[in-house]
Design a protein around this motif. Structure first.
Motif, mmCIF file in Angstrom:
data_model
loop_
_atom_site.group_PDB
_atom_site.id
_atom_site.type_symbol
_atom_site.label_atom_id
_atom_site.label_comp_id
_atom_site.label_asym_id
_atom_site.label_seq_id
_atom_site.Cartn_x
_atom_site.Cartn_y
_atom_site.Cartn_z
ATOM 1 N N ASN A 167 0.817 -1.217 0.000
ATOM 2 C CA ASN A 167 0.000 0.000 0.000
ATOM 3 C C ASN A 167 0.853 1.271 0.000
ATOM 4 O O ASN A 167 0.419 2.306 -0.488
ATOM 5 C CB ASN A 167 -0.956 -0.005 1.190
ATOM 6 C CG ASN A 167 -0.223 -0.154 2.510
ATOM 7 O OD1 ASN A 167 0.306 0.813 3.032
ATOM 8 N ND2 ASN A 167 -0.191 -1.365 3.057
ATOM 9 N N TYR A 168 2.076 1.192 0.547
ATOM 10 C CA TYR A 168 3.021 2.315 0.592
ATOM 11 C C TYR A 168 2.368 3.602 1.117
ATOM 12 O O TYR A 168 2.655 4.696 0.633
ATOM 13 C CB TYR A 168 3.653 2.556 -0.794
ATOM 14 C CG TYR A 168 4.253 1.307 -1.387
ATOM 15 C CD1 TYR A 168 5.430 0.764 -0.865
ATOM 16 C CD2 TYR A 168 3.639 0.635 -2.438
ATOM 17 C CE1 TYR A 168 5.980 -0.410 -1.386
ATOM 18 C CE2 TYR A 168 4.176 -0.542 -2.959
ATOM 19 C CZ TYR A 168 5.337 -1.044 -2.428
ATOM 20 O OH TYR A 168 5.876 -2.197 -2.936
ATOM 21 N N GLU A 204 11.180 4.827 5.545
ATOM 22 C CA GLU A 204 12.171 5.819 5.067
ATOM 23 C C GLU A 204 12.284 5.817 3.548
ATOM 24 O O GLU A 204 12.541 6.846 2.927
ATOM 25 C CB GLU A 204 13.558 5.503 5.646
ATOM 26 C CG GLU A 204 13.769 6.062 7.038
ATOM 27 C CD GLU A 204 15.008 5.462 7.699
ATOM 28 O OE1 GLU A 204 15.895 4.946 6.954
ATOM 29 O OE2 GLU A 204 15.067 5.486 8.932
ATOM 30 N N LYS A 205 12.097 4.633 2.943
ATOM 31 C CA LYS A 205 12.276 4.530 1.483
ATOM 32 C C LYS A 205 11.075 5.072 0.695
ATOM 33 O O LYS A 205 11.140 5.246 -0.516
ATOM 34 C CB LYS A 205 12.475 3.058 1.101
ATOM 35 C CG LYS A 205 13.881 2.572 1.392
ATOM 36 C CD LYS A 205 14.078 1.183 0.791
ATOM 37 C CE LYS A 205 14.659 0.236 1.819
ATOM 38 N NZ LYS A 205 14.310 -1.140 1.631
ATOM 39 N N ILE A 206 9.943 5.308 1.371
ATOM 40 C CA ILE A 206 8.746 5.775 0.649
ATOM 41 C C ILE A 206 8.821 7.296 0.486
ATOM 42 O O ILE A 206 8.965 8.015 1.467
ATOM 43 C CB ILE A 206 7.447 5.398 1.415
ATOM 44 C CG1 ILE A 206 7.363 3.868 1.597
ATOM 45 C CG2 ILE A 206 6.205 5.911 0.701
ATOM 46 C CD1 ILE A 206 6.234 3.414 2.497
ATOM 47 N N PRO A 207 8.720 7.772 -0.750
ATOM 48 C CA PRO A 207 8.782 9.226 -0.934
ATOM 49 C C PRO A 207 7.559 9.923 -0.312
ATOM 50 O O PRO A 207 6.485 9.308 -0.234
ATOM 51 C CB PRO A 207 8.760 9.403 -2.464
ATOM 52 C CG PRO A 207 8.400 8.081 -3.023
ATOM 53 C CD PRO A 207 8.538 7.033 -1.977
ATOM 54 N N ASP A 208 7.727 11.181 0.119
ATOM 55 C CA ASP A 208 6.596 11.923 0.730
ATOM 56 C C ASP A 208 5.530 12.258 -0.302
ATOM 57 O O ASP A 208 5.805 12.424 -1.446
ATOM 58 C CB ASP A 208 7.116 13.222 1.360
ATOM 59 C CG ASP A 208 7.782 12.911 2.686
ATOM 60 O OD1 ASP A 208 7.272 12.048 3.424
ATOM 61 O OD2 ASP A 208 8.839 13.528 2.969
#
Ligand SMILES: C[S@@+](CC[C@H](N)C(=O)[O-])C[C@H]1O[C@@H](n2cnc3c(N)ncnc32)[C@H](O)[C@@H]1O
Length: 208
Positions: A167-168, A204-208
């Protein structure tokens, strides 16, 4: 009007598919599909006769008793026809996996919303050879709901995808992190500490 959760489930059903709602309760989803999206082939099941009588009354209120087939059934046990898509929502992961485990004739698509234990559910579905084609997060009345659309087919999930999903959704994952951290403070379980570290890296790896 449908809840945001049921609306999000309805959005994942392509027009005019042959749909079955397993454990329909109030039959809101089948009623919506026929009334608002003009579906012509919809079935609704429940294992409770009392619940099904309540669904029937709801369906009759909208004069849809010819369009929605009601089936008294534990899971798929009494379902005789084939369907394109089955919705199994609003239940716990063990109830959902028991329903799937005991079925001989599963449809191509399953839309699942489990109230708990998503890593267990994802692992079970991976072994059952269903692949995740979409995961959605819905936040409603202070609760997060994860809706997973599955299609028949093999996939190998990484441990992160199995535990945290496809789902990120940063807000949901941060809430999951907080819940895990609170549980860790209570029982100092080292396996939970490892999950927390992995989840922090994943977020942390998921972009905002
Ligand atoms: C909380 S309601 C969810 C209703 C609806 N699916 C939704 O998401 O809003 C759960 C319903 O599933 C039914 N149910 C539980 N286990 C079932 C099973 N094995 N087979 C069919 N229905 C079941 C219950 O009787 C109840 O009506």
């Amino acid at each position: 009007m449908l809840s945001l959760r049921l609306q999000a489930i309805a959005e994942e059903i392509a027009d005019n598919q042959k749909v079955i709602d397993i454990g329909t309760d109030h039959a809101y989803l089948p009623i919506y599909l026929v009334k608002e999206r003009f579906f012509t082939n919809v079935a609704a099941t429940d294992k409770s006769l009392a619940v099904l009588e309540y669904s029937r009354a709801n369906i009759e209120k909208y004069h849809l008793d010819k369009q929605i087939k009601l089936i008294l059934s534990d899971g798929f046990a009494q379902v005789k026809e084939n369907y394109d898509v089955a919705v199994i929502a609003g239940m716990g992961a063990h109830t959902i996996t028991d329903i799937i485990k005991n079925s001989q004739n599963l449809p191509e698509y399953l839309i699942i919303q489990s109230n708990n234990n998503l890593p267990f559910l994802r692992r079970f579905m991976e072994k059952k050879e269903y692949k995740i084609i979409k995961e959605k997060v819905v936040y409603e009345k202070g609760k997060y709901y994860i809706i997973i659309k599955y299609q028949k087919g093999k996939e190998i999930l990484t441990a992160d995808l199995r535990d945290f999903g496809k789902n990120y959704d940063k807000k949901y994952l941060q809430a999951l992190l907080k819940k895990n951290q609170a549980n860790y403070l209570l029982n100092k379980d080292e396996s939970l500490a490892k999950i927390i570290k992995r989840l922090q890296k994943f977020i942390e790896k998921i972009p905002d």
